[in-house]
Design an enzyme around this catalytic site. Structure first.
Site, short mmCIF file in Angstrom:
data_model
loop_
_atom_site.label_atom_id
_atom_site.label_comp_id
_atom_site.label_asym_id
_atom_site.label_seq_id
_atom_site.Cartn_x
_atom_site.Cartn_y
_atom_site.Cartn_z
N ASP A 32 19.06 -21.83 -0.27
CA ASP A 32 19.28 -20.72 -0.47
C ASP A 32 17.80 -19.15 0.62
O ASP A 32 17.14 -20.07 1.00
CB ASP A 32 18.80 -19.75 -1.82
CG ASP A 32 19.80 -18.74 -2.06
OD1 ASP A 32 20.42 -18.09 -1.23
OD2 ASP A 32 18.29 -17.25 -2.31
N ASP A 34 17.14 -15.62 0.85
CA ASP A 34 16.23 -14.35 -0.39
C ASP A 34 15.94 -15.08 -1.55
O ASP A 34 16.22 -15.29 -2.50
CB ASP A 34 17.13 -13.16 -0.18
CG ASP A 34 18.26 -12.88 0.72
OD1 ASP A 34 17.24 -12.52 1.34
OD2 ASP A 34 19.49 -12.12 0.85
#
Length: 265
Positions: A32, A34
């Site tokens: 991922d 962020d």
């Protein structure tokens, strides 16, 4: 979705995976963005707060009701973290008992529609990035470089439609063989996290089965997606003191920074 092709490693990939704190079968690492790679989770939270608070203030005045602001920790974690933008809008509005029309993708920033609110949030996020820049987690950079040096392939899987700009701003674009972002979700009409579809698509782009791929995510929706997809290793990244929740949603292991996995070799 972007993908690059690199030569196969010449050393033992099983030993390499174990040296990275992973299962011997792992050949691919999917991250991922962020909160895992970049310190943009707090920027997203600030943009959501600015957007939702503007909406809530207008409604409180119009309806003569108390103003209850968006909570950058609780509401962010429960309603928007890791989800595609429109899903985050719907989730928070539902939590507050607010029913807005869906609207159109090109709705103006002031429109009180799901799409209008989402567009206002995106503009707020981009403005914050322009003014403050993007910082990265150096522990994640060390881990990714170690994984690539060991012959594992790497990819980014994010619900953000701003993936390319954020990675470029953080000087990280060259660390990944593929990316799958919010634009790809929309183009392919796939559900976002907690559905596993985006992670599965990125694994396929790197010629890997789910069991051969590790997922690294800081959001409850993200680790839930990793577990639902049957991935070989689901690593929760605890930036907000939510280790118990990450375990509860499917993480095999939770670390505060990725380079902790290197220490356990």
């Amino acid at each position: 979705m972007t993908a690059k092709h690199e030569p196969e490693p010449t050393h033992d990939p099983s030993a390499a995976a174990v040296s990275l704190g992973l299962n011997a079968a792992i050949r691919v690492c999917l991250f991922d963005m962020d909160g895992v790679l970049t310190k943009t989770a707090t920027v997203h939270a600030a943009a959501w707060k600015q957007t939702f608070d503007n909406l809530l203030r207008r409604r409180s005045v119009r309806m003569s009701q108390p103003f209850e602001p968006f909570d950058e920790v609780k509401d962010y974690e429960l309603c928007v973290d890791g989800k595609p933008r429109a899903d985050g809008v719907r989730s928070f509005l539902m939590a507050r008992g607010i029913d807005l029309p869906e609207g159109e993708p090109d709705d103006p920033l002031t429109a009180e529609t799901v799409q209008g609110v989402g567009n206002a949030k995106n503009e707020a996020f981009n403005e914050l990035v322009r003014t403050a820049g993007v910082q990265r987690y150096e522990g994640s950079v060390r881990y990714i470089r170690a994984a690539r040096s060991a012959g594992l392939r790497t990819g980014v899987v994010t619900s953000s439609a701003n993936c390319a700009a954020v990675l470029a701003a953080a000087d990280m674009a060259e660390l990944f063989d593929t990316t799958f972002d919010g634009n790809d979700l929309n183009t392919r009409k796939l559900p976002g996290k907690p559905a596993p579809d985006s992670y599965l698509a990125a694994a396929r782009a790197l010629d890997a089965e789910a069991a051969q791929a590790a997922v690294f995510d800081d959001a409850q929706a993200g680790v839930q997606a990793g577990r639902a997809g049957g991935f070989g290793r689901v690593v929760g990244v605890d930036r907000l003191g939510q280790a118990e929740a990450l375990y509860g949603h499917g993480a095999d292991i939770v670390v505060q920074d990725l380079d902790q996995l290197l220490v356990t070799r």
